[in-house]
Scaffold this motif. Structure first.
Motif, PDB file in Angstrom:
ATOM      1  N   UNK A  39       0.773  -1.142  -0.040  1.00 56.22           N
ATOM      2  CA  UNK A  39      -0.107  -0.114   0.123  1.00 56.22           C
ATOM      3  C   UNK A  39       0.928   1.297   0.049  1.00 56.22           C
ATOM      4  N   UNK A  40       2.190   1.294   0.420  1.00 57.63           N
ATOM      5  CA  UNK A  40       3.017   2.389   0.425  1.00 57.63           C
ATOM      6  C   UNK A  40       2.391   3.701   1.242  1.00 57.63           C
ATOM      7  N   UNK A  41       1.959   3.472   2.371  1.00 56.75           N
ATOM      8  CA  UNK A  41       1.330   4.744   3.059  1.00 56.75           C
ATOM      9  C   UNK A  41       2.193   5.892   3.196  1.00 56.75           C
ATOM     10  N   UNK A  42       1.663   7.080   3.204  1.00 58.96           N
ATOM     11  CA  UNK A  42       2.534   8.317   3.458  1.00 58.96           C
ATOM     12  C   UNK A  42       3.061   8.238   5.089  1.00 58.96           C
ATOM     13  N   UNK A  43       4.337   8.747   5.423  1.00 58.91           N
ATOM     14  CA  UNK A  43       4.866   8.581   6.691  1.00 58.91           C
ATOM     15  C   UNK A  43       3.790   8.768   7.773  1.00 58.91           C
ATOM     16  N   UNK A  44       3.008   9.967   7.530  1.00 56.56           N
ATOM     17  CA  UNK A  44       1.857  10.259   8.708  1.00 56.56           C
ATOM     18  C   UNK A  44       0.819   8.992   9.009  1.00 56.56           C
ATOM     19  N   UNK A  45       0.811   8.277   7.896  1.00 56.55           N
ATOM     20  CA  UNK A  45      -0.222   7.057   7.907  1.00 56.55           C
ATOM     21  C   UNK A  45       0.369   5.973   8.244  1.00 56.55           C
ATOM     22  N   UNK A  46       1.790   5.564   8.052  1.00 53.45           N
ATOM     23  CA  UNK A  46       2.376   4.515   8.148  1.00 53.45           C
ATOM     24  C   UNK A  46       2.463   3.938   9.637  1.00 53.45           C
ATOM     25  N   UNK A  47       2.511   2.712   9.784  1.00 51.13           N
ATOM     26  CA  UNK A  47       3.067   2.072  11.090  1.00 51.13           C
ATOM     27  C   UNK A  47       4.415   1.617  11.272  1.00 51.13           C
ATOM     28  N   UNK A  48       4.837   1.329   9.719  1.00 53.25           N
ATOM     29  CA  UNK A  48       6.345   1.118   9.588  1.00 53.25           C
ATOM     30  C   UNK A  48       6.879   2.220   9.017  1.00 53.25           C
ATOM     31  N   UNK A  49       8.043   2.293   9.111  1.00 55.92           N
ATOM     32  CA  UNK A  49       8.996   3.662   8.521  1.00 55.92           C
ATOM     33  C   UNK A  49      10.500   3.187   8.524  1.00 55.92           C
ATOM     34  N   UNK A  50      10.909   3.393   7.500  1.00 55.13           N
ATOM     35  CA  UNK A  50      12.513   3.241   7.268  1.00 55.13           C
ATOM     36  C   UNK A  50      13.359   4.506   7.049  1.00 55.13           C
ATOM     37  N   UNK A  51      14.265   4.935   7.694  1.00 55.26           N
ATOM     38  CA  UNK A  51      15.114   6.159   7.102  1.00 55.26           C
ATOM     39  C   UNK A  51      16.225   5.344   6.401  1.00 55.26           C
ATOM     40  N   UNK A  52      15.985   4.352   5.558  1.00 53.76           N
ATOM     41  CA  UNK A  52      16.922   3.561   4.633  1.00 53.76           C
ATOM     42  C   UNK A  52      18.338   3.980   5.185  1.00 53.76           C
ATOM     43  N   UNK A  53      19.336   4.242   4.286  1.00 52.38           N
ATOM     44  CA  UNK A  53      20.811   4.214   4.920  1.00 52.38           C
ATOM     45  C   UNK A  53      21.202   5.474   5.577  1.00 52.38           C
ATOM     46  N   UNK A  54      20.119   6.492   5.724  1.00 50.92           N
ATOM     47  CA  UNK A  54      20.177   7.999   6.135  1.00 50.92           C
ATOM     48  C   UNK A  54      20.306   8.027   7.733  1.00 50.92           C
ATOM     49  N   UNK A  55      20.226   6.778   8.369  1.00 53.68           N
ATOM     50  CA  UNK A  55      19.910   6.730   9.731  1.00 53.68           C
ATOM     51  C   UNK A  55      21.395   7.208  10.508  1.00 53.68           C
ATOM     52  N   UNK A  56      22.404   6.834   9.979  1.00 54.86           N
ATOM     53  CA  UNK A  56      23.625   7.162  10.551  1.00 54.86           C
ATOM     54  C   UNK A  56      24.104   8.781  10.487  1.00 54.86           C
ATOM     55  N   UNK A  57      23.572   9.310   9.192  1.00 50.47           N
ATOM     56  CA  UNK A  57      23.748  10.539   8.967  1.00 50.47           C
ATOM     57  C   UNK A  57      22.855  11.424  10.145  1.00 50.47           C
ATOM     58  N   UNK A  58      21.607  11.137  10.119  1.00 53.39           N
ATOM     59  CA  UNK A  58      20.654  11.663  11.216  1.00 53.39           C
ATOM     60  C   UNK A  58      21.181  11.545  12.486  1.00 53.39           C
TER      61      UNK A  58
END
Length: 166
Positions: A39-58
């Motif tokens: 379904x690819x929900x928007x971040x505000x509607x999602x229960x699961x989210x991923x920061x992909x590889x950006x996690x360490x930068x963040x």
């Protein structure tokens, strides 16, 4: 193999069960991921989210501003004998999710970048490297903005958040 920052919104009851039954929690993660992959929900509607590889930068950028909540690695351990990819998962209680959402709303991505030299990320060996590329620091903007929306929605629902690296 990539290291991916992962999040799952859970109710207080689900958090309690996840802490007691980590295998159930991992099954829930997989079920939600499978459903939302279609379904690819928007971040505000999602229960699961991923920061992909950006996690360490963040992580690096948020640490520079003394961010009050560890939204990248979670704060409280559970399932300490489990490996959800790169170690055990952690979680943020609903009150910490609310604090994180408020702080993220008050901290723009431009504020996170203020005074940052890409060479600092290279020197600190921030994953996934490649910080010398033009506009490399802009790469994290989308992930931060989406993570902010995800946390604002979780806070609005009084949810906790499971956090892990996969």
């Amino acid at each position: 193999m990539s290291m991916i920052g992962e999040y799952l919104r859970v109710t207080a009851a689900e958090l309690g069960r996840a802490i007691r039954e980590p295998d159930w929690a991992l099954d829930l993660v997989e079920e939600v991921q499978d459903t939302e992959e279609e379904t690819e929900p928007a971040p505000a509607a999602a229960r699961h989210f991923s920061t992909y590889k950006a996690w360490d930068m963040l992580r690096f950028l948020l640490a520079r501003v003394d961010f009050p909540v560890n939204v990248i690695q979670g704060e409280e351990p559970f399932a300490e004998d489990e490996d959800w990819g790169y170690g055990p998962p952690r979680y943020l209680r609903p009150e910490r999710v609310k604090l994180a959402a408020e702080a993220m709303r008050a901290t723009s991505y431009d504020q996170l970048l203020r005074g940052v030299d890409p060479a600092e990320l290279t020197s600190a060996e921030v994953y996934p490297l490649g910080w010398g590329e033009p506009d490399a620091l802009e790469w994290g903007r989308r992930w931060y903005d989406d993570l902010t929306q995800f946390f604002e929605a979780a806070a609005g629902a009084d949810d906790a958040v499971l956090v892990w690296l996969d």
